[in-house]
Enzyme design. Structure first.
Site, PDB file in Angstrom:
ATOM      1  N   GLU A   1       0.973  -1.543   0.048  1.00 56.51           N
ATOM      2  CA  GLU A   1      -0.143   0.000  -0.067  1.00 56.51           C
ATOM      3  C   GLU A   1       0.693   1.417   0.227  1.00 56.51           C
ATOM      4  OE1 GLU A   1      -3.064  -0.007  -0.195  1.00 56.51           O
ATOM      5  OE2 GLU A   1      -4.131  -1.972  -0.014  1.00 56.51           O
TER       6      GLU A   1
ATOM      7  N   ARG B   1       0.078   3.494  -3.250  1.00 60.45           N
ATOM      8  CA  ARG B   1      -0.797   4.907  -2.483  1.00 60.45           C
ATOM      9  C   ARG B   1       1.138   6.122  -3.671  1.00 60.45           C
ATOM     10  NH1 ARG B   1      -5.874   3.379   0.038  1.00 60.45           N
ATOM     11  NH2 ARG B   1      -5.816   1.211  -0.005  1.00 60.45           N
TER      12      ARG B   1
ATOM     13  N   ASP C   1      -5.076 -10.077  -7.592  1.00 57.01           N
ATOM     14  CA  ASP C   1      -5.648  -9.432  -8.877  1.00 57.01           C
ATOM     15  C   ASP C   1      -4.650  -8.352  -9.559  1.00 57.01           C
ATOM     16  OD1 ASP C   1      -5.225  -7.365  -6.822  1.00 57.01           O
ATOM     17  OD2 ASP C   1      -6.508  -6.223  -6.417  1.00 57.01           O
TER      18      ASP C   1
ATOM     19  N   GLU D   1     -12.631   0.348  -9.910  1.00 57.72           N
ATOM     20  CA  GLU D   1     -12.657  -0.925 -10.915  1.00 57.72           C
ATOM     21  C   GLU D   1     -12.775  -1.006 -11.566  1.00 57.72           C
ATOM     22  OE1 GLU D   1     -12.391  -1.692  -7.946  1.00 57.72           O
ATOM     23  OE2 GLU D   1     -10.062  -1.805  -7.276  1.00 57.72           O
TER      24      GLU D   1
END
Ligand code: DMJ
Length: 677
Positions: A204, A208, A353, A543
């Site tokens: 993360e 980010r 994913d 998404e």
């Protein structure tokens, strides 16, 4: 894992009131980005600067003097902004919330126009972003998590990681929101520190924070007229602040990769640059998290010329491939100690994913010079086709399901919302980001590419159906699909054009879906979708908007923009927090009025009004609203042929390999495991 943040009051410059109008208004040119790494570029590369030296061990000291000066300037500007223009800021902010709310109230009787005004629609997205960001600024500035209903806020580490601010930087630039960007830079230069004795999530923080800083660095140099900032090097607005923070952060993150296998630990203590095993799952890391750090570190290696950034993340890919994933499909946990997969569970939702996403994007990032990643991607696509693609019972919606107990066991007709990044990514893989009509002219275009486009269209429709199906017009976090007892699999019905020269062309199977959610609720396709009570929430995830953006850019088909517009309206209607304002102007009596104060994730997509979850995720600002904005923009703004978006929607430029920056490994086994597919 998810975190967020909001803002405090600040003044607005006249720039903010000039909405970017069309391509020329924003000053984009489709060939600008291509020159970023070329010789004729006028800006120096960071690594070419005389004062640049490799770091790793020494969190930056030489910048102290400049940083202090910058901090002083920033403090002055902050004081000046706050003291000189407060009323302008707050009335502007309130106006946008008021205007949006008035607009929402007209939506019920809205008649679809003959010709959509996409510039005006894009402005609605920009206003929605402004209202969201301003609320954060006013109520939680500098905090990592923002609860807009209760106005609560929280940090992940003492002093904050800049979670909301850094994740929003490139959206602020793209939307040309100058004063908000200036405020964000002030906070970054004066308050953001990474010497925190606390563990943070490696993935993360990379996607980010590192991704956000790198994208802001790129955009502010490439498009210096957007949200212009002149508090740094002359001619290189924003260059040093972002890259200084990015290298400091990346150096600290490197400790996460110091495992036996090269697979990064799930967390890292930034102060000590020390990797920390996951406290759950027996210390295993999520496969998607471990393999979704390459775009960021490779771009940083290119910028700084430091090959170490490249090597550590490349090694992760080698370690994963050593495990010989069956048919290109990876189980969702992998252990940093042994480098071995820890489960048989295969899915393209959570924990699986972005492994797939970064295969094709690594190939595109380095200008198609690393065929190994295309090979891995192609294998995965074939594996998905063989094991995971099925059709629903009533309406033949295409489903990308899961194999929780391994590839030889049953298919589960379940799709996390997260899976909906796939339609757009498959279309991106087939065309490389080109317009479909142009890609088809390539001598390499094949029946397999054609089939991939059809699959992307089918899956896009399924994702859209999960929105259309609910009372709010918003998709749940997870959807289950009704399959036949023995699921009808794509691979059983149609020969694979990649392995069979005589394959009958696959044709679109599903029924056409109506555009409006008001349509007949008894239609058979609705019976194919089942939402479990625990999965009814909507976190304002990006998404589906992301895939619509790719599908529109690639196919040119307006339907994807129209679906996006319907979705955007549903988000504004049902995730808005309304406040009543009583104006207090001395000497006058004005009636109270309502306005949209902010936006939040919601608890149940089937309830109207939906229960508010009181949380604004940072990806609402960095991804969802950015993808809507770009979907409604001209197609050459951040061209798909010249950029890759990281998994947090931060655009980065494509570039060429060179010197030590190269694929440092070869596959030990080839694609033979795909025989007989
Ligand atoms: C984002 O943080 C990233 O897109 C990540 O890859 C997974 N999903 C969230 C948003 O849904």
């Amino acid at each position: 894992m998810s975190f967020q943040a909001p803002l405090s009051s600040h003044s607005r410059s006249p720039n903010d009131r000039q909405s970017p109008q069309g391509l020329s208004g924003l000053g984009f040119s489709s060939n600008q980005a291509g020159g970023f790494f070329e010789k004729e570029r006028t800006l120096p590369m960071y690594k070419d600067k005389p004062y640049f030296t490799p770091r790793r061990t020494a969190p930056r000291r030489r910048w102290k003097g400049i940083a202090s000066l910058l901090a002083l300037c920033a403090l002055f500007l902050f004081w000046y902004n706050k003291s000189s223009l407060p009323s302008l800021q707050s009335s502007d902010s309130k106006d946008k919330g008021l205007q949006l709310w008035k607009w929402v109230q007209t939506l019920e009787n809205e008649v679809s126009p003959e010709k959509a005004d996409w510039d005006a629609r894009r402005e609605r997205v920009r206003d929605t972003f402004s209202v969201s960001f301003d609320a954060y600024e006013n109520e939680a500035w500098g905090f990592d998590q923002y609860s807009p209903s209760s106005q609560n806020h929280k940090n992940m580490v003492e002093g904050g990681m800049g979670w909301m601010i850094v994740d929003s930087l490139d959206t602020l630039i793209l939307m040309n929101l100058t004063s908000q960007l200036r405020h964000a830079r002030q906070w970054i230069s004066t308050s953001l520190r990474y010497d925190q004795d606390h563990d943070v999530n490696t993935f993360e923080t990379t996607i980010r924070m590192l991704g956000g800083l790198l994208s802001a660095h790129y955009l502010s140099n490439q498009y210096p007229h957007l949200a212009p900032i002149a508090d740094d090097d002359v001619g290189a607005a924003g260059e040093d602040l972002y890259i200084e923070k990015a290298t400091d952060l990346a150096d600290r993150l490197l400790g996460a990769f110091e495992s036996n296998s090269g697979i990064p630990f799930s967390s890292v203590n930034l102060n000590r640059s020390l990797g920390i095993r996951s406290h759950s799952d027996g210390g295993a890391a999520s496969t998607a998290e471990a393999t979704t750090v390459q775009l960021e570190f490779k771009y940083l290696a290119k910028l700084t010329g430091e090959a170490e950034y490249w090597r550590v993340v490349e090694k992760v890919m080698e370690a994963v491939d050593k495990q010989h994933p069956e048919d290109g499909l990876v189980p969702i946990f992998i252990h940093p100690d042994s480098g071995e997969f820890q489960t048989k569970n295969i899915r393209l939702g959570s924990r699986g994913d972005s492994y797939y996403e970064y295969l094709i994007k690594q190939y595109l990032q380095t200008s198609e010079q690393e065929p190994i990643y295309k090979e891995l991607w192609d294998e995965s696509i074939q594996g998905i086709r063989k094991h995971l693609l099925a059709f629903t019972k009533n309406a033949q919606l295409m489903v990308l399901g899961e194999r929780p107990r391994g590839l030889s066991k049953d298919l589960l007709g379940k799709m996390d919302h997260l899976v909906c990044f796939m339609p757009g990514t498959i279309a991106l893989g087939a065309t490389g980001g080109q317009l479909l009509s142009k890609a088809r002219q390539s001598p390499e275009w094949s029946q397999q590419h054609e089939e991939e486009i059809l699959i992307s269209r089918e899956l896009m429709k399924t994702c859209w159906a999960t929105y259309l199906n609910t009372a709010t017009g918003l998709a749940p976090e997870i959807s289950h699909f009704v399959l036949d007892e023995k699921p009808v699999m794509m691979a059983d019905k149609y020969a694979d054009p990649a392995t069979s020269a005589t394959a009958a062309p696959y044709e679109l199977q599903g029924i056409s879906l109506p555009l409006s959610q008001q349509a007949d609720r008894s239609e058979p396709w609705r019976k194919d979708i089942d939402i479990h009570p625990m999965d009814r929430h909507n976190l304002q995830r990006p998404e589906t908007a992301e895939s619509l953006f790719y599908m529109y850019r690639i196919t040119g088909d307006e339907i994807y923009r129209e679906w996006g517009w319907e979705m955007f309206k549903s988000f504004v209607r049902h995730t808005a927090i309304i406040e009543t304002v009583t104006p207090s102007v001395p000497g006058t009596v004005s009636p109270p009025y309502e306005r949209i104060k902010s936006f939040t994730s919601i608890g149940n997509v089937e309830a109207i009004p939906p229960e508010k979850r009181d949380r604004m995720e940072s990806f609402w600002l960095s991804e969802t609203l950015k993808y809507f904005y770009l979907l409604f923009s001209d197609r050459d703004i951040i061209s798909l042929e010249e950029h890759v978006f990281n998994t947090e929607a931060h655009p980065l430029p494509r570039f060429k390999l060179g010197g030590e920056l190269k694929t440092g490994w070869e596959r030990k086994h080839q694609a033979s495991n795909m025989e007989g597919v």
